[in-house]
Write a protein that holds these residues in place. Structure first.
Motif, short mmCIF file in Angstrom:
data_model
loop_
_atom_site.label_atom_id
_atom_site.label_comp_id
_atom_site.label_asym_id
_atom_site.label_seq_id
_atom_site.Cartn_x
_atom_site.Cartn_y
_atom_site.Cartn_z
N LEU A 121 18.12 -3.92 6.95
CA LEU A 121 17.93 -2.98 5.94
C LEU A 121 17.77 -4.17 4.57
N ALA A 122 18.03 -5.42 4.70
CA ALA A 122 18.56 -6.27 3.35
C ALA A 122 16.94 -7.46 3.54
N ALA A 123 15.84 -6.94 4.22
CA ALA A 123 14.51 -7.41 3.93
C ALA A 123 14.29 -7.05 3.22
N SER A 124 13.36 -8.86 2.83
CA SER A 124 12.77 -8.58 1.54
C SER A 124 12.20 -7.90 1.03
N GLU A 125 12.00 -7.23 -0.24
CA GLU A 125 10.17 -6.02 0.12
C GLU A 125 9.36 -6.66 -0.99
N TYR A 126 9.02 -8.63 -1.11
CA TYR A 126 8.13 -8.94 -1.17
C TYR A 126 7.14 -9.38 -0.21
N PRO A 127 5.78 -8.91 -1.07
CA PRO A 127 5.02 -9.07 0.27
C PRO A 127 4.97 -10.61 0.77
N ASP A 128 4.15 -11.00 2.34
CA ASP A 128 4.51 -12.00 2.69
C ASP A 128 3.45 -13.22 2.21
N GLY A 129 3.52 -14.07 3.21
CA GLY A 129 2.33 -14.89 2.39
C GLY A 129 1.46 -14.37 2.93
N LEU A 130 0.69 -14.36 3.39
CA LEU A 130 -1.01 -13.62 3.50
C LEU A 130 -1.22 -12.30 2.72
N GLU A 131 0.01 -11.43 2.33
CA GLU A 131 -0.05 -10.69 2.03
C GLU A 131 -0.01 -11.21 0.53
N TRP A 132 0.52 -11.95 -0.43
CA TRP A 132 0.90 -12.52 -1.01
C TRP A 132 0.07 -13.37 -1.69
N SER A 133 -1.12 -14.23 -1.43
CA SER A 133 -1.89 -14.49 -0.53
C SER A 133 -3.31 -13.62 -1.11
N LEU A 134 -3.35 -12.63 -1.02
CA LEU A 134 -4.04 -11.64 -1.25
C LEU A 134 -4.49 -11.04 -3.05
N GLU A 135 -3.36 -10.94 -3.13
CA GLU A 135 -3.56 -10.20 -4.64
C GLU A 135 -3.16 -11.13 -5.12
N GLN A 136 -2.60 -12.61 -4.82
CA GLN A 136 -3.45 -14.02 -6.04
C GLN A 136 -4.98 -13.82 -5.91
N VAL A 137 -5.91 -13.46 -5.37
CA VAL A 137 -7.28 -14.05 -5.02
C VAL A 137 -7.98 -13.03 -4.82
N THR A 138 -7.48 -11.70 -4.81
CA THR A 138 -8.22 -10.67 -5.06
C THR A 138 -7.66 -9.55 -5.62
N GLY A 139 -6.60 -9.06 -6.62
CA GLY A 139 -5.72 -8.30 -7.02
C GLY A 139 -5.16 -7.58 -6.35
N SER A 140 -5.28 -7.48 -5.04
CA SER A 140 -4.91 -5.91 -4.17
C SER A 140 -4.45 -6.76 -3.10
N ALA A 141 -3.47 -6.20 -2.02
CA ALA A 141 -2.66 -6.60 -0.65
C ALA A 141 -3.76 -6.46 0.51
N GLU A 142 -4.16 -5.07 -0.27
CA GLU A 142 -5.45 -4.59 1.00
C GLU A 142 -7.02 -4.93 1.17
N LEU A 143 -7.74 -5.33 1.70
CA LEU A 143 -8.50 -4.82 1.72
C LEU A 143 -9.31 -3.64 1.80
N GLU A 144 -10.48 -2.89 1.91
CA GLU A 144 -10.99 -2.17 2.23
C GLU A 144 -11.97 -2.06 3.85
N SER A 145 -11.98 -1.75 4.96
CA SER A 145 -12.45 -1.83 5.78
C SER A 145 -13.96 -0.82 6.15
N SER A 146 -14.75 -1.68 6.70
CA SER A 146 -16.17 -0.37 7.06
C SER A 146 -16.64 -0.61 8.73
N GLY A 147 -17.01 0.50 8.92
CA GLY A 147 -18.31 -0.43 10.15
C GLY A 147 -17.12 0.82 11.30
N ALA A 148 -17.86 1.45 12.41
CA ALA A 148 -17.59 2.36 13.33
C ALA A 148 -16.88 1.58 14.16
N LEU A 149 -16.92 0.56 14.49
CA LEU A 149 -15.62 -0.52 15.25
C LEU A 149 -14.09 -0.38 15.08
N HIS A 150 -14.10 -0.54 13.65
CA HIS A 150 -12.84 -0.75 12.25
C HIS A 150 -12.27 0.68 12.36
#
Length: 329
Positions: free
Chosen positions: A243-272
């Motif tokens: 319950l006391a875990a940090s609310e900051y994004p983890d290393g991967l999410e943080w890196s995505l934000e630094q590079v793309t401005g968003s912690a998530e990218l959109e996916s596309s395709g039938a298998l996705h």
């Protein structure tokens, strides 16, 4: 470092599934050759412990990022690399299916990135050589910190390679690599200190539980009491400390934000789309919470239920696959 499906294409996903499956098949073969039934409850308890501690995101000061334990090296130090790898597969699969933590298409990559390096590189090439000839508190700390830093750097770089091979144009190789390596250097250092604290406790309690260690020292606690302590620590971490875990994004999410401005990218395709649909069905507790609820009890229940499920699955698989019961002539 749980990758989402949007970070990987089907071809790379299939390759990583194949690589992880090959490592799993070899690990099953090696574990079946062991004759140490006491590892069965240890595998269950430590699986639950790693699941629980992965819920405890810690803040990396001055970055706006957080990290959490990967756990492969910790498991390898207690179970050996092969049982540790299989335990990590159980943890990551349950996280993926029940909690939608990491993409289903990316599961093979997540197993490789988070389990392979910690269990095999960290366990076989760093932990065992350092503590084999002489075990001491200093050597435990050295192996834990050095192993965590190196294997987390390898895992982070694998993420970069996988996204590059997948043609994720939003993530330029040089920029993404620098961002991922730098933040995971800090995360790996903290993880190493956490792992060393756990292993120092085991060294005092039951030193013979440390894989590859040559020690004749008697422990301070019985095997049963050591397991009870670790199990209680897992329950405390999962049900209370989470319950006391940090609310900051983890290393991967943080890196995505630094590079793309968003912690998530959109996916596309039938298998996705298929993988996302399957996860919608299986994820009864998405994001470690009750569906459509922000109640803290969702986090508490998720932590305790997930830890218990990992323990039961790991122990059940030991009996189902006849692990640690090799008959000697």
């Amino acid at each position: 470092m749980h990758m989402a499906d949007a970070l990987i294409n089907p071809a790379v996903a299939a390759t990583m599934y194949a690589a992880s499956a090959a490592a799993a098949a070899y690990s099953i073969k090696k574990v079946r050759e062991e004759n140490n039934p006491r590892k069965i409850p240890l595998m269950g308890v430590m699986g639950a412990f790693v699941f629980a501690t992965q819920m405890l995101n810690f803040t990396i000061p001055g970055t706006g990022s957080s990290g959490h334990l990967c756990g492969g090296l910790l498991l390898a130090a207690l179970l050996g690399p092969y049982a540790a790898f299989l335990t990590m597969i159980g943890i990551l699969t349950i996280q993926c299916l029940l909690f939608a933590d990491g993409g289903l298409l990316a599961l093979g990559a997540n197993i490789w990135n988070m389990a392979f390096y910690g269990c095999f590189v960290g366990g076989l090439l760093i932990w065992q050589p350092i503590i084999r000839s002489k075990i001491s508190k200093a050597r435990i700390i050295l192996a834990s910190v050095l192993g965590s830093i190196i294997t987390l750097q390898m895992g982070a770089f694998s993420v970069v390679l996988e996204t590059t091979a997948s043609g994720i144009s939003e993530l330029p190789f040089n920029v993404f690599a620098f961002t991922m390596q730098s933040i995971h250097l800090a995360i790996g250092t903290v993880e190493g200190l956490i792992i060393s604290a756990v292993l120092l406790f085991v060294y005092q309690a039951r030193p013979e539980l440390l894989a590859g260690a040559a020690s004749s020292t008697d422990g301070n606690l019985s095997f049963q009491k050591t397991l009870a302590f670790l199990g209680s620590a897992a329950a405390l971490a999962a049900g209370v400390l989470s319950l006391a875990a940090s609310e900051y994004p983890d290393g991967l999410e943080w890196s995505l934000e630094q590079v793309t401005g968003s912690a998530e990218l959109e996916s596309s395709g039938a298998l996705h789309a298929l993988a996302a649909h399957i996860q919608e069905i299986t994820s009864l507790l998405p994001d470690y919470a009750f569906p459509n609820s922000e109640s803290v009890w969702g986090t508490v229940f998720s932590g305790l239920a997930g830890s218990a499920l990992v323990l039961l699955v790991c122990m059940a698989c030991c009996y189902a696959f006849n692990f640690f019961k090799h008959k000697t002539a």
